[in-house]
Design an enzyme around this catalytic site. Structure first.
Site, PDB file in Angstrom:
ATOM      1  N   GLY A  78       0.764  -1.232   0.000  1.00  0.00           N
ATOM      2  CA  GLY A  78       0.000   0.000   0.000  1.00  0.00           C
ATOM      3  C   GLY A  78       0.797   1.284   0.000  1.00  0.00           C
ATOM      4  CG  ASP A  98      -2.178  -7.191  -4.281  1.00  0.00           C
ATOM      5  OD1 ASP A  98      -1.187  -6.477  -4.534  1.00  0.00           O
ATOM      6  OD2 ASP A  98      -2.079  -8.425  -4.132  1.00  0.00           O
ATOM      7  CE  LYS A 178       9.134  -2.493  -9.542  1.00  0.00           C
ATOM      8  NZ  LYS A 178       9.294  -3.328  -8.312  1.00  0.00           N
TER       9      LYS A 178
END
Length: 224
Positions: A78, A98, A178
């Site tokens: 988080g 998630d 990412k």
């Protein structure tokens, strides 16, 4: 916040080797204890040092605008959700999604599910009460130690995150994911350049120097 976090210089802590502790775990513990970002995250109440990666990306790219609607994919624990909430203010919305259960982040809407599931996509849109202005992904697969394999795995994950973003983003929206440095970003970059006005790579200072990770930042979403 600009530059390295406070407390970046200090006394180096060395651990006495505990019985039964491997050399790798010993080095990891020492790195954590001596990491200024770990100390700064604890001081500021962030759930992970990774929070500073988003701080530094946003300082450069100005993605988190007041009142924005943000989706944080693979949000646990988080840290990125906390930063997004701080920067968009009370008029905005953050949906943290998630696969695993995570502790709620006050102010955010926390959902558990697989972002590849159409039901999760619909749940996100319902929680936002509209389309997203920004989709964030700090997700990474479990690494194998084999650079080529790990690179392919994270690129596949980034492409799946992009596929999700293309379905939920509002015109002009942004996307951050990412990736690892390597030879197969070309396909992802081509997709991004077709659908976004600007695409670039950012390696925030909080990303460790020995890590091959960096972030692709795309802005100005153009719906098909």
């Amino acid at each position: 916040m600009k530059g390295p976090p406070p407390g970046g210089r200090g006394v180096t802590t060395r651990l006495r080797t505990a019985k039964g502790r491997s050399t790798a775990s010993q080095k990891w513990l020492e790195r954590q204890l001596n990491d200024p970002y770990v100390r700064a995250a604890q001081a500021r109440g962030y759930r992970s040092r990774a929070a500073f990666k988003l701080v530094e990306i946003d300082d450069k790219a100005r993605l988190l605008k007041p009142g924005a609607r943000v989706v944080d994919l693979g949000a646990a624990p988080g840290g990125w959700t906390q930063v997004a909430l701080e920067r968009i203010g009370p008029a905005g919305k953050v949906v943290a999604l998630d696969l695993l259960a995570m502790d709620p982040v006050p102010g955010a809407i926390t959902l558990q599910g697989d972002f590849q599931d159409p039901a999760a996509e619909q749940a996100v849109l319902a929680a936002l009460a509209g389309q997203a202005d920004l989709v964030l992904s700090d997700m990474a697969p479990n690494t194998t130690g084999h650079a080529a394999t790990d690179h392919l795995r994270i690129m596949a994950l980034a492409e799946l995150a992009l596929d999700f973003a293309l379905k939920v983003l509002a015109p002009g929206g942004g996307f951050v994911a990412k990736v690892f440095q390597g030879g197969s970003e070309k396909g992802l970059l081509e997709q991004l350049k077709q659908r976004f006005a600007a695409v670039r790579h950012v390696k925030p200072p909080a990303s460790r120097k020995d890590s091959s990770e960096l972030y692709v930042v795309a802005t100005g979403f153009r719906p098909a």
